[in-house]
Write a protein that holds these residues in place. Sequence first.
Motif, mmCIF file in Angstrom:
data_model
loop_
_atom_site.group_PDB
_atom_site.id
_atom_site.type_symbol
_atom_site.label_atom_id
_atom_site.label_comp_id
_atom_site.label_asym_id
_atom_site.label_seq_id
_atom_site.Cartn_x
_atom_site.Cartn_y
_atom_site.Cartn_z
ATOM 1 N N UNK A 205 0.763 -1.243 0.000
ATOM 2 C CA UNK A 205 0.000 0.000 0.000
ATOM 3 C C UNK A 205 0.793 1.292 0.000
ATOM 4 N N UNK A 206 2.000 1.287 0.575
ATOM 5 C CA UNK A 206 2.705 2.569 0.657
ATOM 6 C C UNK A 206 3.790 2.728 -0.406
ATOM 7 N N UNK A 207 3.898 1.777 -1.331
ATOM 8 C CA UNK A 207 4.966 1.865 -2.330
ATOM 9 C C UNK A 207 4.584 2.835 -3.456
ATOM 10 N N UNK A 208 5.588 3.204 -4.261
ATOM 11 C CA UNK A 208 5.351 4.180 -5.331
ATOM 12 C C UNK A 208 4.196 3.722 -6.225
ATOM 13 N N UNK A 209 4.226 2.434 -6.591
ATOM 14 C CA UNK A 209 3.090 1.819 -7.296
ATOM 15 C C UNK A 209 2.475 0.822 -6.350
ATOM 16 N N UNK A 210 1.160 0.785 -6.282
ATOM 17 C CA UNK A 210 0.552 -0.216 -5.407
ATOM 18 C C UNK A 210 -0.510 -1.037 -6.121
ATOM 19 N N UNK A 211 -0.562 -2.325 -5.726
ATOM 20 C CA UNK A 211 -1.664 -3.179 -6.168
ATOM 21 C C UNK A 211 -2.437 -3.635 -4.917
ATOM 22 N N UNK A 212 -2.259 -2.914 -3.828
ATOM 23 C CA UNK A 212 -2.789 -3.360 -2.542
ATOM 24 C C UNK A 212 -1.778 -4.300 -1.909
ATOM 25 N N UNK A 213 -1.450 -5.350 -2.601
ATOM 26 C CA UNK A 213 -0.380 -6.271 -2.221
ATOM 27 C C UNK A 213 0.107 -6.914 -3.507
ATOM 28 N N UNK A 214 1.402 -7.048 -3.641
ATOM 29 C CA UNK A 214 1.919 -7.654 -4.870
ATOM 30 C C UNK A 214 3.419 -7.536 -4.928
ATOM 31 N N UNK A 215 4.032 -8.274 -5.846
ATOM 32 C CA UNK A 215 5.489 -8.212 -5.973
ATOM 33 C C UNK A 215 5.917 -8.617 -7.363
ATOM 34 N N UNK A 216 7.216 -8.498 -7.627
ATOM 35 C CA UNK A 216 7.740 -8.822 -8.964
ATOM 36 C C UNK A 216 9.209 -9.193 -8.847
ATOM 37 N N UNK A 217 9.589 -10.213 -9.615
ATOM 38 C CA UNK A 217 11.017 -10.524 -9.791
ATOM 39 C C UNK A 217 11.369 -10.099 -11.211
ATOM 40 N N UNK A 218 12.432 -9.347 -11.375
ATOM 41 C CA UNK A 218 12.870 -8.988 -12.725
ATOM 42 C C UNK A 218 14.305 -9.486 -12.924
ATOM 43 N N UNK A 219 14.590 -9.961 -14.121
ATOM 44 C CA UNK A 219 15.914 -10.516 -14.398
ATOM 45 C C UNK A 219 16.119 -10.650 -15.906
ATOM 46 N N UNK A 220 17.391 -10.706 -16.306
ATOM 47 C CA UNK A 220 17.701 -11.023 -17.705
ATOM 48 C C UNK A 220 17.884 -12.528 -17.881
ATOM 49 N N UNK A 221 17.892 -13.259 -16.770
ATOM 50 C CA UNK A 221 18.182 -14.692 -16.813
ATOM 51 C C UNK A 221 16.885 -15.478 -17.086
ATOM 52 N N UNK A 222 16.755 -15.936 -18.329
ATOM 53 C CA UNK A 222 15.530 -16.616 -18.740
ATOM 54 C C UNK A 222 15.270 -17.889 -17.948
ATOM 55 N N UNK A 223 16.320 -18.634 -17.649
ATOM 56 C CA UNK A 223 16.140 -19.889 -16.902
ATOM 57 C C UNK A 223 15.636 -19.586 -15.493
ATOM 58 N N UNK A 224 16.169 -18.534 -14.879
ATOM 59 C CA UNK A 224 15.696 -18.155 -13.537
ATOM 60 C C UNK A 224 14.228 -17.715 -13.589
ATOM 61 N N UNK A 225 13.887 -16.945 -14.628
ATOM 62 C CA UNK A 225 12.502 -16.457 -14.734
ATOM 63 C C UNK A 225 11.544 -17.642 -14.911
ATOM 64 N N UNK A 226 11.925 -18.592 -15.769
ATOM 65 C CA UNK A 226 11.069 -19.780 -15.972
ATOM 66 C C UNK A 226 10.898 -20.539 -14.656
ATOM 67 N N UNK A 227 12.008 -20.693 -13.938
ATOM 68 C CA UNK A 227 11.957 -21.448 -12.675
ATOM 69 C C UNK A 227 11.107 -20.693 -11.643
#
Length: 393
Positions: A205-227
């Motif tokens: 709720x207090x983050x710059x962007x909010x979804x009420x609750x939520x998160x994200x992993x970002x990476x260039x590593x395709x295998x990590x993203x798939x996993x």
Amino acid sequence: MTDPKDKPARRIPLCVPEIRGNEWTYVKECLDTGWVSSVGSYVDRFESGMARCSGTARAVATVNGTSALHVALLVAGVGPEDEVLVSTLTFIAPANAIRYAGAWPVFIDAEPDYWQMDPAKVKDFLERGCTWSDGCLRNKATGRRVRAIIPVHILGHPVDMDPILELARKFGLVVIEDATESLGARYKDRRVGHLGDAACFSFNGNKLLTTGGGGMIVTDNGAWADKAKYLTTQAKDDPLEYVHNERGFNYRLTNLLAAMGCAQLEKVEEFIEAKRAVAGRYRQALAGVPGIRLMAQAPWAASVFWLYTVLVDAKEYGMDSRQLQRRLAAAGIETRPLWQPLHKSPAHRGAFATDCEVADRLHRDGLSLPCSVGLTADDQARVTETIRGRTAP
Ligand SMILES: Cc1ncc(COP(=O)(O)O)c(C=O)c1O
């Protein structure tokens, strides 16, 4: 009749969401079509939007920022009895995530200028506190294998990453940024969230962007993203026959919340501008107030000033940060001290820590001031006038 002068002043909150775009339209579309759960076009859209925003090849949406950190550690190969270096001055989530992975935090002090993880103390720990044995880097004090670093970009400002990335390369460590509080910030013209091997965000709720609750992993590593996608969706290997070759997690963000994220993301530049304007007004109005030290921005950084924070010198200002907090509360103004540094947290008793005297001082003196995207100039003037009105002992 009551005198209007007796009316209680309107409360000024610390940091509240700004919901005035397409949130209603997008969420209604989910409700109208029944796509409310963890599959749907808004999840995909939010993921590609966040990958674009952080400059990474991939993004995986999660139910919150803590689960993003947990899964990022797992896909990076952090396991039981490993150690992970992490900022001591931060919200507790990254340290908890390290423990969920069965690993142990090593708490690193903050540097005094911008209050971020201190690269000199990372270097000192790795070079003098660790040794190579059985082909791995081990903490001399605990004997445990050192595997990763989580620099947490706190309060909107980036960590000085280059020395940390160089040390990580030298010692073969994975770097997972906790970029939760610094979405949109830049480090030497590179985007926070695209500096290490992976990064995590929270949309609470207090983050710059909010979804009420939520998160994200970002990476260039395709295998990590798939996993990461596999682990966050219960590790389904055969969804028809319900075959799961691993114990996964129910960590996927719902389409309903991702719809809100898509609408918020459309306003990200506007939100960042508003935060910087709030910081600029604080800088102007509080400059020169004896005993109030303002938040600084490094020459190599573009901060988003997510949570505008000052340090209160009790002797010079005439009251300490907690007394000032009470004075502001009496005027209807919500503020918040910085987090208890994690090397002091009973929840992480027993974890290894460098000397953390800077974080202790920042915890004692720090006070975060109201800084919502929608904070009006009048309300902000009320905050600064209340602070300025009490400079004598
Ligand atoms: C630095 C940091 N990391 C992680 C989190 C955890 O995110 P969440 O509350 O979405 O689990 C937060 C705040 O909530 C945070 O401030």
